[in-house]
Design an enzyme around this catalytic site. Structure first.
Site, PDB file in Angstrom:
ATOM      1  N   LYS A  76      13.120 -74.036  41.151  1.00 13.78           N
ATOM      2  CA  LYS A  76      13.695 -74.265  39.917  1.00 13.78           C
ATOM      3  C   LYS A  76      12.875 -75.637  39.517  1.00 13.78           C
ATOM      4  O   LYS A  76      12.444 -76.545  40.233  1.00 13.78           O
ATOM      5  CB  LYS A  76      14.887 -74.574  39.700  1.00 13.78           C
ATOM      6  CG  LYS A  76      15.795 -74.305  38.473  1.00 13.78           C
ATOM      7  CD  LYS A  76      15.739 -72.752  38.001  1.00 13.78           C
ATOM      8  CE  LYS A  76      16.364 -72.686  36.667  1.00 13.78           C
ATOM      9  NZ  LYS A  76      16.522 -71.222  36.554  1.00 13.78           N
ATOM     10  N   ASN A 127      19.081 -65.795  23.420  1.00 16.27           N
ATOM     11  CA  ASN A 127      18.372 -64.641  23.785  1.00 16.27           C
ATOM     12  C   ASN A 127      19.284 -63.728  24.810  1.00 16.27           C
ATOM     13  O   ASN A 127      19.268 -62.406  24.704  1.00 16.27           O
ATOM     14  CB  ASN A 127      17.175 -65.104  24.784  1.00 16.27           C
ATOM     15  CG  ASN A 127      16.501 -63.622  25.199  1.00 16.27           C
ATOM     16  OD1 ASN A 127      15.847 -62.578  24.658  1.00 16.27           O
ATOM     17  ND2 ASN A 127      16.193 -63.698  26.498  1.00 16.27           N
ATOM     18  N   HIS A 141      12.274 -71.690  51.980  1.00 18.46           N
ATOM     19  CA  HIS A 141      10.920 -71.231  52.403  1.00 18.46           C
ATOM     20  C   HIS A 141      10.948 -69.849  53.212  1.00 18.46           C
ATOM     21  O   HIS A 141      10.048 -69.816  54.134  1.00 18.46           O
ATOM     22  CB  HIS A 141      10.085 -72.034  53.029  1.00 18.46           C
ATOM     23  CG  HIS A 141       9.539 -73.346  52.079  1.00 18.46           C
ATOM     24  ND1 HIS A 141      10.090 -74.604  52.198  1.00 18.46           N
ATOM     25  CD2 HIS A 141       8.975 -72.984  50.636  1.00 18.46           C
ATOM     26  CE1 HIS A 141       9.642 -75.255  51.369  1.00 18.46           C
ATOM     27  NE2 HIS A 141       9.021 -74.580  50.134  1.00 18.46           N
ATOM     28  N   HIS A 142      12.102 -69.220  53.195  1.00 18.84           N
ATOM     29  CA  HIS A 142      12.261 -67.935  54.196  1.00 18.84           C
ATOM     30  C   HIS A 142      11.397 -66.901  53.746  1.00 18.84           C
ATOM     31  O   HIS A 142      11.265 -66.034  54.541  1.00 18.84           O
ATOM     32  CB  HIS A 142      13.846 -67.724  54.317  1.00 18.84           C
ATOM     33  CG  HIS A 142      14.449 -66.992  53.234  1.00 18.84           C
ATOM     34  ND1 HIS A 142      14.542 -67.802  51.974  1.00 18.84           N
ATOM     35  CD2 HIS A 142      14.608 -65.685  52.610  1.00 18.84           C
ATOM     36  CE1 HIS A 142      15.188 -66.782  50.893  1.00 18.84           C
ATOM     37  NE2 HIS A 142      15.134 -65.579  51.611  1.00 18.84           N
ATOM     38  N   SER A 148      10.715 -60.490  36.121  1.00 21.88           N
ATOM     39  CA  SER A 148       9.603 -61.285  36.559  1.00 21.88           C
ATOM     40  C   SER A 148       9.099 -60.785  37.691  1.00 21.88           C
ATOM     41  O   SER A 148       7.731 -60.864  37.969  1.00 21.88           O
ATOM     42  CB  SER A 148      10.050 -62.682  36.712  1.00 21.88           C
ATOM     43  OG  SER A 148      10.524 -63.235  35.638  1.00 21.88           O
TER      44      SER A 148
END
Length: 471
Positions: A106, A233, A64-65, A362
């Site tokens: 993830k 892919n 959570h940095h 993304s």
């Protein structure tokens, strides 16, 4: 028989190897390594035949940095907590290396998607999303999932729709997930992003004169012999860009076997053959390998494992003939294989940054969703009109005309996919150079993977330090 080391322990083993070259105290290093939040979910699914099944799923927020966390969701029978924790950790380090302002996350659902109907998969995806919403594990500023093994744009659109229905009126809701269809806020270029990023990263390594001299290879990718393991892919698009820039893809391996042609293979024709016959084997003009793994050991310049974990290990590492290995998959080499190959002088380009093309694009998609403007919309026509004016003035002054091909190229204004490709190329080149600089900075840094971890640890450590969490 020795106890098998877990995937997460392997990641931490590489972390510990690199941390010795950093300035951070042990307490901070332990915080960086730790998986901060682990969500384990069980929920029922009513199958199409009326039976009930309990589905097992996970979401891990490793760090959570920075906010939000970022990472894909995979659908696989092999999903377990250790794997998801390891992949989330790699996402933290990956985002740091390529300067994407996310922390690692993830997700995984323990199913084989081939065993479920589309309606069942939709129910699973939507229920999983609703569980993430209830636990505050998804949101444009909290945690942003993406596609991974077994998922794609379809599943991301289901996640988006579920999130929007449970958060009515949220103006930035589209930013809750990436890898969406373009019509649902996705970005052009996302499909090929990981494979293109692999190509850009390997190309930059091949353009490094000092390293190429060290391993006795000419500079550049043109003419180099490439073997690709995996025609999904990532493998498909990696092969496509290598071929487009003058390399020869001499072998392609899949689970049913492998094919070889020293004059080069066309990945589009191979894929078409596979769709028609159900296999890449017996492709016209190519020779079959007896076993898929034999392709990994064939003579080549560049080997790209782009499918499964641990395909190069203690058993086969000594037989690998490639001088450069680009880890397009997650964890295709075991630590034992690293030791053997490094001793042979093989350059291993590590997965933790080489396959960062997906998360980089993304990030571009997330920015697009938050800005509510398509890339290129504001400046494309202005640039084209300006280029036409400049070209016209030059032609008038010189009395010469350029041909139609050159005219189209010069007058072209960048649209979304051009800008995405350009941003990805800049990201991969900058990251490669930064890792190479660190690798060359200290004679005791053994390999490129350790250098990449050092870059990641220093960036995450700096973020924690600047937050004042560890005064």
């Amino acid at each position: 028989m020795s106890e098998q080391i877990s995937f997460f322990e392997n990641v931490n083993k590489s972390f510990d190897k690199a941390s010795k070259f950093t300035k951070w105290p042990q307490g901070l290093l332990e915080q960086i390594k730790a998986a901060n939040s682990v969500l384990r979910i069980r929920f029922p699914l009513k199958r199409d035949d009326g039976s009930l099944e309990v589905i097992e799923a996970y979401r891990v927020q490793h760090s959570h940095h920075k906010s939000p966390c970022k990472g894909g969701i995979r659908f696989s029978e092999n999903v377990n907590q250790d794997e998801v924790m390891a992949l989330a950790a790699l996402m933290t380090y990956k985002c740091a290396i390529v300067n994407v302002p996310f922390a690692g996350g993830k997700g995984g659902i323990k199913i084989n998607p081939k065993n479920y109907s589309e309606f069942e998969l939709q129910k699973i995806t939507r229920r999983y999303t609703s569980e993430l919403i209830k636990k505050n594990f998804i949101g444009p500023g909290i945690d942003v999932p993406a596609p991974d093994y077994g998922t794609g744009a379809r599943e991301m659109s289901w996640i988006l729709d579920t999130y929007m229905s449970m958060n009515p009126g949220m103006i930035d809701a589209m930013g809750c997930v990436t890898g969406k269809p373009v019509s649902q806020g996705g970005v052009r270029g996302r499909t090929e992003a990981t494979g293109l990023g692999v190509f850009y990263g390997v190309r930059e390594v091949c353009n490094t004169h000092k390293l190429m001299d060290k391993i006795g290879m000419p500079v550049g990718v043109e003419g180099k012999r490439v073997i690709i393991q995996g025609l999904g892919n990532v493998g498909f698009h990696t092969a496509k860009f290598f071929r487009a820039y003058g390399a020869k893809v001499i072998a392609i391996a899949e689970y049913e076997g492998a094919i070889f042609n020293e004059n080069g293979l066309n990945e589009e024709e191979v894929l078409k053959h596979r769709k028609e016959t159900g296999s890449i084997l017996n492709f016209p003009g190519a020779t079959n390998f007896e076993k898929s793994g034999d392709a990994l050991e064939a003579d080549c310049d560049i080997l790209i494992p782009a499918a499964l974990e641990s395909v190069i290990n203690q058993e086969n590492a000594a037989r690998i003939k490639a001088k450069i290995i680009g880890e397009a998959a997650n964890g295709p080499l075991t630590p034992e294989a690293d030791v053997i190959l490094n001793a042979k002088g093989v350059v291993i380009i590590p997965d933790m940054y080489l396959n960062a093309g997906g998360v980089t694009v993304s990030y571009f998609e997330w920015l697009k969703n938050l800005s509510h403007v398509r890339y290129g919309r504001m400046e494309k026509r202005f640039t084209e009109n300006m280029n036409k004016q400049i070209l016209g003035q030059i032609e008038d002054l010189t009395g010469k005309k350029v041909n139609s091909t050159e005219r189209a190229f010069i007058e072209h204004g960048a649209d979304e996919v051009d800008l995405v490709y350009s941003g990805l190329e800049e990201t991969m080149i900058s990251a490669t150079r930064e890792i190479m600089d660190v690798w060359n900075s200290h004679p005791d840094i053994p390999d490129m993977r350790t250098a990449a971890y050092i870059v990641a640890i220093n960036k995450v450590g700096t973020s924690y330090d600047e937050l004042g969490i560890f005064p």
